[in-house]
Design a protein around this motif. Structure first.
Motif, PDB file in Angstrom:
ATOM      1  N   SER A  41       0.277  -1.218  -0.039  1.00 41.58           N
ATOM      2  CA  SER A  41       0.308  -0.097   0.303  1.00 41.58           C
ATOM      3  C   SER A  41       0.773   1.219   0.027  1.00 41.58           C
ATOM      4  O   SER A  41       0.544   2.320  -0.067  1.00 41.58           O
ATOM      5  CB  SER A  41      -0.938   0.143   1.220  1.00 41.58           C
ATOM      6  OG  SER A  41      -1.586  -1.109   1.140  1.00 41.58           O
ATOM      7  N   GLU A  81      -6.951   1.128   0.028  1.00 38.26           N
ATOM      8  CA  GLU A  81      -7.143   0.045   0.934  1.00 38.26           C
ATOM      9  C   GLU A  81      -7.750   0.619   0.934  1.00 38.26           C
ATOM     10  O   GLU A  81      -8.820   1.799   2.004  1.00 38.26           O
ATOM     11  CB  GLU A  81      -6.670   0.055   1.702  1.00 38.26           C
ATOM     12  CG  GLU A  81      -6.413  -1.826   2.113  1.00 38.26           C
ATOM     13  CD  GLU A  81      -5.136  -1.784   2.823  1.00 38.26           C
ATOM     14  OE1 GLU A  81      -4.038  -0.830   2.919  1.00 38.26           O
ATOM     15  OE2 GLU A  81      -4.269  -3.011   3.044  1.00 38.26           O
ATOM     16  N   ASP A 158      -6.026  -1.143  -4.825  1.00 38.27           N
ATOM     17  CA  ASP A 158      -5.208  -2.230  -3.428  1.00 38.27           C
ATOM     18  C   ASP A 158      -6.268  -2.611  -3.273  1.00 38.27           C
ATOM     19  O   ASP A 158      -7.302  -1.836  -2.844  1.00 38.27           O
ATOM     20  CB  ASP A 158      -5.109  -0.813  -2.245  1.00 38.27           C
ATOM     21  CG  ASP A 158      -4.168  -1.432  -1.363  1.00 38.27           C
ATOM     22  OD1 ASP A 158      -3.750  -2.625  -1.853  1.00 38.27           O
ATOM     23  OD2 ASP A 158      -3.743  -0.326  -1.176  1.00 38.27           O
ATOM     24  N   GLU A 159      -6.255  -3.991  -3.380  1.00 38.63           N
ATOM     25  CA  GLU A 159      -7.225  -5.245  -2.861  1.00 38.63           C
ATOM     26  C   GLU A 159      -8.597  -4.859  -3.345  1.00 38.63           C
ATOM     27  O   GLU A 159      -9.423  -4.783  -2.916  1.00 38.63           O
ATOM     28  CB  GLU A 159      -7.564  -5.127  -1.788  1.00 38.63           C
ATOM     29  CG  GLU A 159      -5.668  -5.756  -1.081  1.00 38.63           C
ATOM     30  CD  GLU A 159      -5.683  -6.437   0.583  1.00 38.63           C
ATOM     31  OE1 GLU A 159      -6.927  -6.795   0.799  1.00 38.63           O
ATOM     32  OE2 GLU A 159      -4.569  -5.978   1.186  1.00 38.63           O
TER      33      GLU A 159
HETATM   34 MG   LIG Z   1      -1.624  -2.709   2.347  1.00 34.84          MG
END
Ligand SMILES: [Mg+2]
Ligand SMILES: Nc1ncnc2c1ncn2[C@@H]1O[C@H](COP(=O)(O)OP(=O)(O)OP(=O)(O)O)[C@@H](O)[C@H]1O
Lengths: 240, 240
Positions: A41, A81, A158-159
Protein backbone atom coordinates in the motif's frame (compact mmCIF):
# COMPACT_ATOMS: atom_id res chain seq x y z
CA UNK A 1 3.40 3.61 -18.85
CA UNK A 2 4.42 3.35 -15.20
CA UNK A 3 8.07 3.52 -14.33
CA UNK A 4 8.90 3.08 -10.66
CA UNK A 5 12.47 4.05 -9.87
CA UNK A 6 14.06 3.22 -6.57
CA UNK A 7 11.15 4.20 -4.33
CA UNK A 8 12.03 4.47 -0.65
CA UNK A 9 9.75 5.41 2.23
CA UNK A 10 10.99 5.83 5.76
CA UNK A 11 8.65 5.95 8.75
CA UNK A 12 10.91 7.18 11.48
CA UNK A 13 13.79 4.77 11.20
CA UNK A 14 11.67 2.00 9.69
CA UNK A 15 12.12 1.39 5.96
CA UNK A 16 8.57 0.56 4.93
CA UNK A 17 9.60 0.60 1.25
CA UNK A 18 13.23 0.01 0.50
CA UNK A 19 14.21 0.69 -3.10
CA UNK A 20 11.37 -0.67 -5.20
CA UNK A 21 11.93 -0.53 -8.98
CA UNK A 22 9.75 -1.92 -11.77
CA UNK A 23 7.90 -0.88 -14.91
CA UNK A 24 4.42 -1.62 -16.18
CA UNK A 25 3.58 -1.31 -19.86
CA UNK A 26 0.24 -0.65 -21.51
CA UNK A 27 -1.78 -3.86 -21.66
CA UNK A 28 -0.10 -5.34 -18.62
CA UNK A 29 -1.81 -6.30 -15.37
CA UNK A 30 0.70 -6.37 -12.59
CA UNK A 31 -0.15 -8.45 -9.52
CA UNK A 32 1.38 -6.97 -6.43
CA UNK A 33 1.85 -9.59 -3.74
CA UNK A 34 3.48 -9.71 -0.35
CA UNK A 35 2.80 -10.51 3.28
CA UNK A 36 0.98 -8.01 5.51
CA UNK A 37 3.11 -4.97 6.16
CA UNK A 38 5.42 -5.68 3.21
CA UNK A 39 4.92 -2.17 1.82
CA UNK A 40 2.41 -2.73 -1.01
CA UNK A 41 0.00 0.00 0.00
CA UNK A 42 2.82 2.40 0.82
CA UNK A 43 4.31 1.88 -2.66
CA UNK A 44 0.93 2.52 -4.28
CA UNK A 45 0.42 5.68 -2.23
CA UNK A 46 3.72 7.00 -3.53
CA UNK A 47 2.93 6.13 -7.16
CA UNK A 48 -0.42 7.93 -6.92
CA UNK A 49 1.16 11.02 -5.38
CA UNK A 50 -0.54 10.75 -2.01
CA UNK A 51 2.73 10.20 -0.12
CA UNK A 52 6.01 11.96 -0.81
CA UNK A 53 8.73 9.35 -1.36
CA UNK A 54 11.80 9.64 0.88
CA UNK A 55 13.83 8.83 -2.24
CA UNK A 56 13.18 7.72 -5.81
CA UNK A 57 10.22 8.57 -8.00
CA UNK A 58 7.56 7.19 -10.31
CA UNK A 59 6.93 8.31 -13.89
CA UNK A 60 3.34 7.84 -14.99
CA UNK A 61 2.52 8.34 -18.66
CA UNK A 62 5.55 10.59 -18.99
CA UNK A 63 4.92 12.69 -15.87
CA UNK A 64 7.13 12.58 -12.82
CA UNK A 65 5.02 12.30 -9.68
CA UNK A 66 7.45 14.32 -7.56
CA UNK A 67 7.57 17.11 -10.17
CA UNK A 68 4.01 17.32 -11.42
CA UNK A 69 1.73 15.38 -9.07
CA UNK A 70 -1.50 16.87 -10.46
CA UNK A 71 -0.74 15.66 -14.00
CA UNK A 72 -0.11 12.17 -12.61
CA UNK A 73 -3.29 12.24 -10.55
CA UNK A 74 -5.29 13.18 -13.63
CA UNK A 75 -4.11 10.02 -15.40
CA UNK A 76 -4.57 7.54 -12.59
CA UNK A 77 -7.68 5.87 -11.27
CA UNK A 78 -6.90 4.85 -7.72
CA UNK A 79 -8.78 2.58 -5.37
CA UNK A 80 -7.25 3.04 -1.91
CA UNK A 81 -7.21 0.18 0.58
CA UNK A 82 -10.63 -0.18 2.27
CA UNK A 83 -12.22 2.20 -0.26
CA UNK A 84 -12.73 5.42 1.71
CA UNK A 85 -15.68 7.62 0.65
CA UNK A 86 -17.73 10.47 2.05
CA UNK A 87 -20.30 8.45 4.00
CA UNK A 88 -22.99 11.10 4.23
CA UNK A 89 -23.29 11.39 0.45
CA UNK A 90 -25.40 9.12 -1.72
CA UNK A 91 -23.65 7.02 -4.36
CA UNK A 92 -24.95 9.38 -7.06
CA UNK A 93 -23.81 12.51 -5.24
CA UNK A 94 -20.41 11.04 -4.48
CA UNK A 95 -19.69 9.90 -8.02
CA UNK A 96 -21.04 13.23 -9.29
CA UNK A 97 -18.53 15.01 -7.08
CA UNK A 98 -15.68 12.84 -8.34
CA UNK A 99 -16.76 13.45 -11.94
CA UNK A 100 -16.83 17.19 -11.37
CA UNK A 101 -13.35 17.31 -9.84
CA UNK A 102 -12.15 15.05 -12.65
CA UNK A 103 -13.18 17.78 -15.09
CA UNK A 104 -16.64 16.72 -16.28
CA UNK A 105 -18.23 20.09 -15.72
CA UNK A 106 -21.43 20.01 -17.75
CA UNK A 107 -24.39 18.20 -16.22
CA UNK A 108 -24.71 15.85 -19.23
CA UNK A 109 -21.05 14.87 -19.25
CA UNK A 110 -21.23 14.23 -15.53
CA UNK A 111 -24.37 12.11 -15.70
CA UNK A 112 -23.05 10.03 -18.56
CA UNK A 113 -19.74 9.30 -16.78
CA UNK A 114 -21.55 8.46 -13.54
CA UNK A 115 -24.03 6.21 -15.33
CA UNK A 116 -21.25 4.40 -17.13
CA UNK A 117 -19.34 3.74 -13.87
CA UNK A 118 -22.52 2.68 -12.07
CA UNK A 119 -23.35 0.31 -14.92
CA UNK A 120 -19.90 -1.29 -14.91
CA UNK A 121 -19.96 -1.92 -11.16
CA UNK A 122 -23.67 -2.84 -10.84
CA UNK A 123 -24.47 -0.10 -8.38
CA UNK A 124 -27.84 0.79 -9.84
CA UNK A 125 -29.97 -0.59 -6.99
CA UNK A 126 -28.20 1.54 -4.37
CA UNK A 127 -27.46 4.73 -6.25
CA UNK A 128 -29.83 6.82 -4.11
CA UNK A 129 -28.56 5.32 -0.85
CA UNK A 130 -26.04 7.07 1.42
CA UNK A 131 -22.65 5.36 1.34
CA UNK A 132 -22.45 4.88 5.11
CA UNK A 133 -25.52 2.61 4.96
CA UNK A 134 -24.03 0.31 2.28
CA UNK A 135 -22.66 -3.16 2.96
CA UNK A 136 -18.91 -3.65 2.76
CA UNK A 137 -19.00 -5.16 -0.72
CA UNK A 138 -21.10 -2.30 -2.09
CA UNK A 139 -18.77 0.25 -0.52
CA UNK A 140 -15.90 -1.52 -2.24
CA UNK A 141 -17.77 -1.27 -5.54
CA UNK A 142 -18.30 2.46 -5.01
CA UNK A 143 -14.54 2.80 -4.59
CA UNK A 144 -14.01 0.83 -7.78
CA UNK A 145 -16.58 2.92 -9.67
CA UNK A 146 -14.82 6.07 -8.48
CA UNK A 147 -11.49 4.77 -9.82
CA UNK A 148 -12.95 3.90 -13.24
CA UNK A 149 -15.03 7.03 -13.59
CA UNK A 150 -12.77 9.04 -15.88
CA UNK A 151 -11.64 6.02 -17.90
CA UNK A 152 -7.99 6.58 -16.92
CA UNK A 153 -5.02 5.11 -18.81
CA UNK A 154 -3.55 3.84 -15.52
CA UNK A 155 -5.34 1.96 -12.76
CA UNK A 156 -3.88 1.43 -9.31
CA UNK A 157 -6.10 -0.86 -7.27
CA UNK A 158 -5.32 -1.77 -3.66
CA UNK A 159 -7.09 -5.07 -2.95
CA UNK A 160 -9.93 -4.43 -5.41
CA UNK A 161 -11.79 -7.67 -4.70
CA UNK A 162 -11.58 -7.41 -0.91
CA UNK A 163 -15.02 -7.93 0.62
CA UNK A 164 -16.77 -8.90 -2.63
CA UNK A 165 -18.92 -12.02 -2.99
CA UNK A 166 -17.64 -14.74 -5.33
CA UNK A 167 -19.82 -13.56 -8.22
CA UNK A 168 -18.65 -10.01 -7.89
CA UNK A 169 -15.04 -11.13 -7.58
CA UNK A 170 -15.35 -12.84 -10.94
CA UNK A 171 -17.16 -9.88 -12.40
CA UNK A 172 -14.48 -7.43 -11.25
CA UNK A 173 -11.70 -9.69 -12.52
CA UNK A 174 -13.19 -9.95 -15.99
CA UNK A 175 -13.86 -6.23 -15.98
CA UNK A 176 -10.22 -5.52 -15.20
CA UNK A 177 -9.08 -8.04 -17.77
CA UNK A 178 -11.24 -6.54 -20.53
CA UNK A 179 -10.22 -2.99 -19.75
CA UNK A 180 -6.56 -3.79 -19.46
CA UNK A 181 -5.91 -4.08 -23.19
CA UNK A 182 -5.44 -0.32 -23.44
CA UNK A 183 -4.46 0.40 -19.85
CA UNK A 184 -1.65 -0.27 -17.43
CA UNK A 185 -2.95 -1.85 -14.23
CA UNK A 186 -1.35 -2.47 -10.86
CA UNK A 187 -3.40 -4.44 -8.38
CA UNK A 188 -2.48 -5.75 -4.99
CA UNK A 189 -4.09 -8.86 -3.63
CA UNK A 190 -3.77 -11.68 -1.13
CA UNK A 191 -5.61 -14.11 -3.39
CA UNK A 192 -3.08 -16.06 -5.38
CA UNK A 193 -5.65 -17.53 -7.76
CA UNK A 194 -6.46 -13.98 -8.78
CA UNK A 195 -2.91 -13.61 -10.01
CA UNK A 196 -3.20 -16.81 -12.02
CA UNK A 197 -6.56 -15.75 -13.40
CA UNK A 198 -5.78 -12.24 -14.68
CA UNK A 199 -2.27 -11.00 -14.08
CA UNK A 200 0.32 -10.87 -16.83
CA UNK A 201 3.10 -10.33 -14.31
CA UNK A 202 3.76 -10.96 -10.64
CA UNK A 203 5.81 -8.91 -8.24
CA UNK A 204 6.32 -10.10 -4.71
CA UNK A 205 7.64 -7.66 -2.21
CA UNK A 206 8.85 -8.59 1.19
CA UNK A 207 10.11 -6.18 3.83
CA UNK A 208 9.96 -3.33 1.36
CA UNK A 209 12.02 -5.03 -1.36
CA UNK A 210 11.10 -6.71 -4.63
CA UNK A 211 11.95 -10.41 -4.34
CA UNK A 212 10.16 -11.70 -7.43
CA UNK A 213 9.32 -9.99 -10.75
CA UNK A 214 8.24 -12.43 -13.47
CA UNK A 215 5.28 -13.92 -15.37
CA UNK A 216 2.81 -16.13 -13.48
CA UNK A 217 3.94 -19.08 -15.61
CA UNK A 218 7.59 -18.64 -14.60
CA UNK A 219 6.50 -18.20 -11.02
CA UNK A 220 4.63 -21.50 -11.12
CA UNK A 221 7.65 -23.13 -12.75
CA UNK A 222 9.78 -22.40 -9.68
CA UNK A 223 8.23 -25.48 -8.07
CA UNK A 224 6.31 -27.38 -10.75
CA UNK A 225 3.14 -28.89 -9.39
CA UNK A 226 3.25 -27.01 -6.11
CA UNK A 227 0.43 -24.77 -4.99
CA UNK A 228 1.11 -21.08 -5.47
CA UNK A 229 0.77 -20.34 -1.77
CA UNK A 230 3.49 -22.87 -1.02
CA UNK A 231 5.86 -21.05 -3.37
CA UNK A 232 4.77 -17.74 -1.86
CA UNK A 233 5.50 -19.04 1.62
CA UNK A 234 8.97 -20.28 0.77
CA UNK A 235 9.85 -16.89 -0.76
CA UNK A 236 8.59 -14.73 2.07
CA UNK A 237 9.33 -16.88 5.06
CA UNK A 238 11.97 -14.54 6.42
CA UNK A 239 9.16 -12.06 6.88
CA UNK A 240 7.91 -12.84 10.39
CA UNK B 1 -9.49 28.32 -9.45
CA UNK B 2 -12.17 26.23 -11.16
CA UNK B 3 -10.96 23.17 -9.24
CA UNK B 4 -12.06 24.87 -6.02
CA UNK B 5 -15.74 24.96 -7.05
CA UNK B 6 -16.58 21.24 -6.70
CA UNK B 7 -14.72 21.05 -3.38
CA UNK B 8 -16.56 24.11 -2.13
CA UNK B 9 -19.92 22.71 -3.19
CA UNK B 10 -19.34 19.34 -1.57
CA UNK B 11 -18.18 20.82 1.70
CA UNK B 12 -20.93 23.44 1.91
CA UNK B 13 -23.74 21.03 1.06
CA UNK B 14 -22.13 18.54 3.46
CA UNK B 15 -23.30 20.68 6.37
CA UNK B 16 -26.87 19.98 5.30
CA UNK B 17 -26.45 16.29 4.48
CA UNK B 18 -26.22 15.48 8.16
CA UNK B 19 -27.88 17.08 11.20
CA UNK B 20 -24.60 18.88 12.00
CA UNK B 21 -25.43 21.99 9.99
CA UNK B 22 -28.97 22.36 11.28
CA UNK B 23 -27.94 21.78 14.89
CA UNK B 24 -25.17 24.33 14.52
CA UNK B 25 -27.50 26.96 13.05
CA UNK B 26 -30.09 26.36 15.77
CA UNK B 27 -27.53 26.61 18.56
CA UNK B 28 -25.91 29.68 17.05
CA UNK B 29 -29.20 31.54 16.72
CA UNK B 30 -30.53 30.50 20.13
CA UNK B 31 -27.30 31.54 21.78
CA UNK B 32 -27.33 34.87 19.90
CA UNK B 33 -30.87 35.60 21.01
CA UNK B 34 -30.27 34.62 24.63
CA UNK B 35 -27.04 36.58 24.86
CA UNK B 36 -28.40 39.69 23.18
CA UNK B 37 -31.87 39.87 24.72
CA UNK B 38 -31.41 38.44 28.19
CA UNK B 39 -27.77 38.60 29.15
CA UNK B 40 -26.94 41.73 27.20
CA UNK B 41 -30.13 43.63 28.04
CA UNK B 42 -31.10 44.43 24.46
CA UNK B 43 -34.33 46.17 25.54
CA UNK B 44 -32.91 47.95 28.54
CA UNK B 45 -30.08 49.44 26.52
CA UNK B 46 -32.65 51.67 24.84
CA UNK B 47 -30.57 51.98 21.73
CA UNK B 48 -31.75 50.87 18.35
CA UNK B 49 -28.61 48.90 17.54
CA UNK B 50 -27.26 45.39 17.63
CA UNK B 51 -24.18 46.42 19.55
CA UNK B 52 -25.24 44.24 22.49
CA UNK B 53 -25.33 41.25 20.16
CA UNK B 54 -22.09 42.03 18.39
CA UNK B 55 -20.32 42.55 21.71
CA UNK B 56 -20.94 38.92 22.53
CA UNK B 57 -19.74 37.55 19.21
CA UNK B 58 -16.06 37.25 20.13
CA UNK B 59 -17.15 34.98 23.00
CA UNK B 60 -19.78 33.08 21.11
CA UNK B 61 -17.31 32.49 18.26
CA UNK B 62 -14.75 31.22 20.74
CA UNK B 63 -16.85 28.09 21.30
CA UNK B 64 -18.92 27.76 18.17
CA UNK B 65 -16.28 28.26 15.48
CA UNK B 66 -13.97 25.55 16.84
CA UNK B 67 -17.11 23.37 16.88
CA UNK B 68 -17.79 24.13 13.21
CA UNK B 69 -14.14 23.91 12.18
CA UNK B 70 -12.95 20.87 14.12
CA UNK B 71 -14.11 18.40 11.51
CA UNK B 72 -12.61 20.18 8.50
CA UNK B 73 -9.42 18.13 8.27
CA UNK B 74 -9.61 15.79 11.27
CA UNK B 75 -12.56 13.97 9.77
CA UNK B 76 -10.85 13.55 6.39
CA UNK B 77 -7.89 12.06 8.19
CA UNK B 78 -9.91 9.78 10.44
CA UNK B 79 -12.11 8.34 7.69
CA UNK B 80 -9.26 8.12 5.16
CA UNK B 81 -11.07 10.29 2.60
CA UNK B 82 -8.00 12.52 2.63
CA UNK B 83 -6.36 9.83 0.49
CA UNK B 84 -9.19 10.11 -1.98
CA UNK B 85 -9.10 13.90 -1.96
CA UNK B 86 -5.36 14.12 -2.53
CA UNK B 87 -5.34 11.62 -5.37
CA UNK B 88 -7.85 13.75 -7.25
CA UNK B 89 -6.28 16.34 -9.57
CA UNK B 90 -6.26 19.17 -7.01
CA UNK B 91 -3.41 20.95 -5.27
CA UNK B 92 -3.19 21.19 -1.50
CA UNK B 93 -3.89 24.91 -1.68
CA UNK B 94 -7.04 24.36 -3.74
CA UNK B 95 -8.30 21.76 -1.28
CA UNK B 96 -7.57 23.98 1.72
CA UNK B 97 -9.26 26.98 0.11
CA UNK B 98 -12.27 25.02 -1.11
CA UNK B 99 -13.00 23.62 2.32
CA UNK B 100 -12.21 26.83 4.14
CA UNK B 101 -14.38 29.02 1.91
CA UNK B 102 -17.29 26.59 2.22
CA UNK B 103 -17.08 26.64 6.01
CA UNK B 104 -16.75 30.41 5.98
CA UNK B 105 -19.82 30.75 3.76
CA UNK B 106 -21.70 28.51 6.18
CA UNK B 107 -20.68 30.69 9.12
CA UNK B 108 -21.64 33.83 7.21
CA UNK B 109 -25.05 32.24 6.67
CA UNK B 110 -25.36 31.62 10.42
CA UNK B 111 -24.42 35.21 11.17
CA UNK B 112 -26.78 36.67 8.56
CA UNK B 113 -29.67 34.59 9.90
CA UNK B 114 -29.68 36.96 12.85
CA UNK B 115 -30.93 39.58 10.41
CA UNK B 116 -34.51 39.28 11.71
CA UNK B 117 -33.12 40.86 14.87
CA UNK B 118 -31.91 43.75 12.76
CA UNK B 119 -35.43 44.06 11.38
CA UNK B 120 -36.77 44.14 14.96
CA UNK B 121 -34.34 46.90 15.72
CA UNK B 122 -35.50 48.80 12.67
CA UNK B 123 -39.11 48.33 13.69
CA UNK B 124 -38.55 49.42 17.29
CA UNK B 125 -36.37 52.37 16.61
CA UNK B 126 -34.45 54.20 14.02
CA UNK B 127 -31.18 52.29 13.73
CA UNK B 128 -28.04 53.51 12.11
CA UNK B 129 -27.83 51.17 9.14
CA UNK B 130 -24.20 52.03 8.61
CA UNK B 131 -23.34 50.74 12.07
CA UNK B 132 -25.44 47.62 11.52
CA UNK B 133 -23.72 46.83 8.23
CA UNK B 134 -20.23 47.44 9.56
CA UNK B 135 -21.14 45.17 12.51
CA UNK B 136 -22.06 42.39 10.10
CA UNK B 137 -18.97 42.95 7.96
CA UNK B 138 -16.78 42.84 11.07
CA UNK B 139 -18.49 39.71 12.39
CA UNK B 140 -18.04 37.85 9.13
CA UNK B 141 -14.39 38.92 8.86
CA UNK B 142 -13.72 37.92 12.45
CA UNK B 143 -15.43 34.57 11.85
CA UNK B 144 -13.06 34.08 8.91
CA UNK B 145 -10.02 34.67 11.10
CA UNK B 146 -11.26 32.31 13.84
CA UNK B 147 -12.04 29.72 11.19
CA UNK B 148 -8.59 29.99 9.61
CA UNK B 149 -7.02 29.18 12.97
CA UNK B 150 -9.43 26.28 13.51
CA UNK B 151 -8.83 24.87 10.03
CA UNK B 152 -5.09 24.85 10.68
CA UNK B 153 -5.54 23.20 14.08
CA UNK B 154 -7.82 20.51 12.67
CA UNK B 155 -5.11 19.56 10.18
CA UNK B 156 -2.82 18.66 13.08
CA UNK B 157 -4.84 15.71 14.34
CA UNK B 158 -7.31 13.08 13.26
CA UNK B 159 -9.09 13.30 16.59
CA UNK B 160 -11.98 15.77 16.53
CA UNK B 161 -11.96 16.28 20.30
CA UNK B 162 -8.29 17.22 20.30
CA UNK B 163 -8.93 19.41 17.28
CA UNK B 164 -11.73 21.23 19.15
CA UNK B 165 -9.67 21.72 22.30
CA UNK B 166 -6.54 23.06 20.59
CA UNK B 167 -8.63 25.32 18.35
CA UNK B 168 -10.40 26.70 21.40
CA UNK B 169 -7.12 27.27 23.15
CA UNK B 170 -5.55 29.05 20.18
CA UNK B 171 -8.61 31.28 19.74
CA UNK B 172 -8.74 31.94 23.48
CA UNK B 173 -5.17 33.22 23.45
CA UNK B 174 -5.87 35.44 20.44
CA UNK B 175 -8.95 36.80 22.18
CA UNK B 176 -7.38 37.30 25.62
CA UNK B 177 -4.50 39.32 24.25
CA UNK B 178 -6.90 42.24 23.88
CA UNK B 179 -8.66 42.11 27.24
CA UNK B 180 -7.71 44.91 29.61
CA UNK B 181 -7.60 42.65 32.69
CA UNK B 182 -5.22 40.36 30.95
CA UNK B 183 -3.15 43.23 29.62
CA UNK B 184 -2.93 44.89 33.02
CA UNK B 185 -1.57 41.66 34.39
CA UNK B 186 0.87 41.45 31.52
CA UNK B 187 2.11 45.01 31.96
CA UNK B 188 3.43 44.00 35.35
CA UNK B 189 5.98 41.81 33.63
CA UNK B 190 6.32 43.29 30.17
CA UNK B 191 7.12 46.83 28.96
CA UNK B 192 4.15 48.81 27.67
CA UNK B 193 5.17 48.67 24.04
CA UNK B 194 5.26 44.87 24.20
CA UNK B 195 1.79 44.73 25.76
CA UNK B 196 0.46 47.07 23.09
CA UNK B 197 2.05 44.98 20.41
CA UNK B 198 0.45 41.82 21.79
CA UNK B 199 -2.92 43.54 22.13
CA UNK B 200 -2.59 44.31 18.46
CA UNK B 201 -2.87 40.62 17.70
CA UNK B 202 -6.18 40.24 19.45
CA UNK B 203 -9.56 39.57 17.86
CA UNK B 204 -11.37 41.85 20.28
CA UNK B 205 -9.15 44.89 19.71
CA UNK B 206 -9.76 44.76 15.98
CA UNK B 207 -13.43 43.89 16.21
CA UNK B 208 -14.38 46.77 18.53
CA UNK B 209 -14.30 49.46 15.84
CA UNK B 210 -16.67 47.53 13.57
CA UNK B 211 -19.37 47.48 16.24
CA UNK B 212 -19.15 51.27 16.41
CA UNK B 213 -19.61 51.66 12.69
CA UNK B 214 -15.99 52.14 11.69
CA UNK B 215 -14.53 49.94 8.96
CA UNK B 216 -10.84 50.58 9.34
CA UNK B 217 -8.74 49.02 6.56
CA UNK B 218 -6.15 48.09 9.21
CA UNK B 219 -8.69 45.87 10.96
CA UNK B 220 -9.82 44.32 7.69
CA UNK B 221 -6.21 43.59 6.78
CA UNK B 222 -5.60 42.11 10.24
CA UNK B 223 -8.45 39.59 10.00
CA UNK B 224 -7.66 38.66 6.40
CA UNK B 225 -3.94 38.26 7.02
CA UNK B 226 -4.52 36.19 10.15
CA UNK B 227 -6.78 33.89 8.13
CA UNK B 228 -4.27 33.85 5.27
CA UNK B 229 -1.34 33.04 7.50
CA UNK B 230 -3.26 30.24 9.25
CA UNK B 231 -4.21 28.74 5.91
CA UNK B 232 -0.62 28.94 4.75
CA UNK B 233 0.39 26.92 7.82
CA UNK B 234 -2.52 24.61 7.10
CA UNK B 235 -1.11 23.86 3.63
CA UNK B 236 2.38 23.38 5.06
CA UNK B 237 1.20 20.81 7.64
CA UNK B 238 -0.78 18.88 5.06
CA UNK B 239 2.13 18.73 2.64
CA UNK B 240 4.55 17.59 5.28
MG1 LIG C 1 -2.07 -2.79 2.13
N1 LIG D 1 1.67 6.19 8.83
C1 LIG D 1 2.54 5.22 9.17
N2 LIG D 1 3.40 5.41 10.18
C2 LIG D 1 4.29 4.47 10.53
N3 LIG D 1 4.40 3.28 9.92
C3 LIG D 1 3.58 3.03 8.89
C4 LIG D 1 2.59 3.98 8.48
N4 LIG D 1 1.92 3.45 7.43
C5 LIG D 1 2.44 2.23 7.22
N5 LIG D 1 3.44 1.97 8.08
C6 LIG D 1 4.25 0.74 8.14
O1 LIG D 1 4.79 0.50 6.86
C7 LIG D 1 4.82 -0.89 6.59
C8 LIG D 1 4.19 -1.15 5.25
O2 LIG D 1 2.79 -0.95 5.33
P1 LIG D 1 1.79 -1.16 4.10
O3 LIG D 1 0.47 -0.64 4.51
O4 LIG D 1 2.41 -0.60 2.89
O5 LIG D 1 1.74 -2.74 3.99
P2 LIG D 1 0.93 -3.64 2.97
O6 LIG D 1 1.92 -4.41 2.19
O7 LIG D 1 -0.05 -2.85 2.23
O8 LIG D 1 0.19 -4.64 3.98
P3 LIG D 1 -1.28 -5.29 3.92
O9 LIG D 1 -1.15 -6.54 3.15
O10 LIG D 1 -1.56 -5.62 5.36
O11 LIG D 1 -2.21 -4.30 3.34
C9 LIG D 1 4.15 -1.56 7.77
O12 LIG D 1 5.16 -2.08 8.61
C10 LIG D 1 3.40 -0.46 8.45
O13 LIG D 1 3.33 -0.71 9.83
Amino acid sequence: MIEVKGLVKLYGSKRAVDGVTFTVKRGEILGFLGPNGAGKSTTMKMITGFLQPTAGTAIVDGHDVTQDPVAVKRRIGYLPESAPAYGEMTVDEFLGFIAETRGFRSAEARTSQVNRAIGLTHLDPVRKQTIETLSKGYKQRVGFAQALLHDPPVLVLDEPTDGLDPNQKNEVRSLIKNMATEKAVILSTHILEEVEAICTRVIIISQGRVVVDETPAKFQARQPGARLDAIFRSLTQSDV
Amino acid sequence: MSQITPLFKREFLGYFRSPVGYVFLAVFLTASVILAFFVGGFFRSNTASLETLFNFYPWLFLFLIPAAGMRLWSEEKRTGTIELLFTLPVTTLQAVLGKYLAAWAFLALAILLSFPMAITVAYLGDPDWGVLISGYVGSILMAGAYLGVCSFMSALTKNQVISFVISLLACLILLFLGLSIFNNALSAVLPTWAVDLLANFSFSTHFAAFTKGIIDPKDVVYFLSLAGFSLFLNVVVLER
